[in-house]
Enzyme design. Sequence first.
Site, PDB file in Angstrom:
ATOM      1  N   HIS A   1      -7.695  -5.164  -1.507  1.00  0.00           N
ATOM      2  CA  HIS A   1      -6.427  -4.472  -1.259  1.00  0.00           C
ATOM      3  C   HIS A   1      -5.403  -5.352  -0.567  1.00  0.00           C
ATOM      4  O   HIS A   1      -4.207  -5.195  -0.767  1.00  0.00           O
ATOM      5  CB  HIS A   1      -6.684  -3.213  -0.430  1.00  0.00           C
ATOM      6  CG  HIS A   1      -5.487  -2.332  -0.287  1.00  0.00           C
ATOM      7  ND1 HIS A   1      -4.740  -1.906  -1.369  1.00  0.00           N
ATOM      8  CD2 HIS A   1      -4.885  -1.805   0.805  1.00  0.00           C
ATOM      9  CE1 HIS A   1      -3.746  -1.149  -0.949  1.00  0.00           C
ATOM     10  NE2 HIS A   1      -3.804  -1.078   0.361  1.00  0.00           N
TER      11      HIS A   1
ATOM     12  N   ASP B   1      -9.143  -4.641  -6.008  1.00  0.00           N
ATOM     13  CA  ASP B   1      -8.730  -3.609  -5.058  1.00  0.00           C
ATOM     14  C   ASP B   1      -9.583  -2.349  -5.217  1.00  0.00           C
ATOM     15  O   ASP B   1      -9.495  -1.668  -6.238  1.00  0.00           O
ATOM     16  CB  ASP B   1      -7.248  -3.274  -5.280  1.00  0.00           C
ATOM     17  CG  ASP B   1      -6.656  -2.492  -4.124  1.00  0.00           C
ATOM     18  OD1 ASP B   1      -7.414  -1.820  -3.403  1.00  0.00           O
ATOM     19  OD2 ASP B   1      -5.428  -2.546  -3.942  1.00  0.00           O
TER      20      ASP B   1
ATOM     21  N   SER C   1       0.846  -1.191   0.000  1.00  0.00           N
ATOM     22  CA  SER C   1       0.000   0.000   0.000  1.00  0.00           C
ATOM     23  C   SER C   1       0.887   1.249   0.000  1.00  0.00           C
ATOM     24  O   SER C   1       1.649   1.460  -0.942  1.00  0.00           O
ATOM     25  CB  SER C   1      -0.964  -0.031   1.188  1.00  0.00           C
ATOM     26  OG  SER C   1      -1.973   0.931   1.036  1.00  0.00           O
TER      27      SER C   1
END
Length: 725
Positions: free
Chosen positions: A701, A669, A594
């Site tokens: 995600h 995602d 991320s």
Amino acid sequence: MKKLLVLFLFGSTFAYAQRNFTIEETVFGPRQFAPETLVAPQWIPDTDAFTYLDAKYQNLLIRDSKSNWQDKTLVTTSQIAEAIKKTLGTEDEIILTYFPYDYQWKDQNTLAFQINAKNWKYTISYLLKDNKAAILTKAPNEGTNIEIASDFSKTAYLIGNNIEIIDQKGAQTKVTQDTLDGIVNGSDYTHRQEFGINKGMWWSPDNDKLLYYRKDETMVTKYPLIQWQERVASVKDIRYPMAGMKSEEVTLVVYNSKSGRKTTLKTGEPKEQFLTICTWDPSSQFVYVGVLNREQNHLKLNKYNAETGDLVQTLFEEQSSTWVEPQHALLFLPNKPNQFLYQTDQDGYNQLYLYNTDGKLIKNLGFQDVIVEDVRDFLPKGNSLTYIGITNNGLDRQLFKVEIPSGKTKQLTQAQGTHNASISSTGKFVLDQYANISTPNTINILQADGKTAQHILTAENPFEGEVTLPKIEPVSLISADGKTPLNGRIIYPNDFDPNKKYPVMVYLYGGSHAQLVQNRWLYGAGYFDLYMAQQGYIVFTMDNRGSDARGRDFTRVTHRQLGQAEMADQLCGITYLKTKNFVDTTNIGIFGWSFGGFMTTSLMVYHPEVFNAAVAGGPVIDWKYYEIMYGERYMDTPQENPDGYALTSLIDKAKQLKGNLLIIHGAQDPVVVQQHSMDFIEACIKAGKQVDYFLYPTHEHNVMGKDRIHMYEKIAHYFDLHLKK
């Protein structure tokens, strides 16, 4: 003698041999090797006794001061199950395998907890003395976002994007009946759950009125997620408000359950604003709302009339040259309904401020540079409050008590480490659980003055005799500005030899609201970190400026140029590593997910000479593709900050890539949409740069469940391929 020696050596090896983690244990190890603890402990109201679950989740145990804190069984799962079957009077099939983990004490004799049945979700009241159970509330199984009135008279829940209410007699009311795609009522997924938002509905203290979000995202761009399960792939559209584009429009509505009347709070223009920290006044006549502008640098705390929706007063305003980030609802004093506590980091650290309902600041209750992380309990009479505060440059968590009238503050726990502590409602005792780098878990009962009244538990090292735990060493560094201390850790291979050279895996995140290094068990290290150290890597992690738990100035340095100060700090860590003779400076890898994926990719293109291999998971590649609520807080809009967006975009910097880079992304995602990595791959192709790419078709995600084992195995193999030569 030789035979005896051989037998002795073999027996010793057999008895004490330890092993490394398996790849499966990188995912399931935290549950398997969790240190011994007390499960779901709670103080019983108005007593000096607390309860908790046994290790098998079958019995509720009790300890109290009268019996010298010795444990005994209070009630069993079978007793609860029998009482439910005898007294519920429902045809629903109820299977109670474990004692309800979410139990709550209503009073000294009554437990309340939730259970799922065939058709309904129930809240059950169980009386210890009478061994009877009763239904307090119920909601249909398909109901979500359940909010229960404090007197249990009504339950609100969502069916799809609409709100329904059911009362104790079973009468159901449809509060909203919107059918238009993009109109969402009562959802906690408002403003994409930024600003501390964790619910979308609030019952008033008198339990007659329901405050709820109404989100209109019909004007927000739809973003396609390809669904691969069918023979011909289909498209699932989500509403995704990208930075600089049209945002959702949110209002707050009060529904009066007696009259059926709805009142929209007049929060005004512009419609693209954020409505946060929603709090009912104790009188149920007013609602307090933090109205934050889209620029996120100007907050107004407004008071609204719940009956008319009119603005009564702006109590105060908070402004910043960077951003204002409200995170916590107001907390009214139990003994003074015209006073409340407000949390803000406007003076440097997130702390408590006492206001009255006219907006007058009565007292700053902040203590030194302690950051308030979690407000706990008021003490009797409501004149004192306890909270968990962050100390020791972000490493430790301690329990504090503040006397509200005077502001006098006392630290109740002392041992260095991370404390999870709570005080009895009488104020006489503290149940304190703490851990640090060398302590898996220790539990004590403390007196109000902080002295130990009774030792409860010292957990053994859960790896002892089975898994060889790598050495974890704290590291203290100075940031690139030359003045800010940074926390880090090094994990060494089990057979570490300072005369050898080892490849390095740097694991990082680097973004806001996250902290990887803490003074708790394993010093915050994850099991994959430990696994890689056991595989022969030096594993290094450091929290750079911009990460959490260090105060306002530590975070604001990233404003309008995410990644720059963060990279500079991480390179200080690399410089430190290179001073160690045991580090193979030609084989340094980096891994992050991320924001950590953004950092990983940034370092690979900005400093390609440093890292030989990298794995970037779900990486942000260009902040113009990211959501408004998070992205614009730190970067402003692309229109307002074109230079910052150009600087931090990695698409045009793909041509600078030199090392081996693996990008991993979830095809579903909804947070960092796949367009980020796809555009970077396309840029690499055009620049003639080779890059590796792996997609998890059904994951969002984060890659979860058993597939996470597959992911970690892939990452480990990638580093072995490129760093072990």
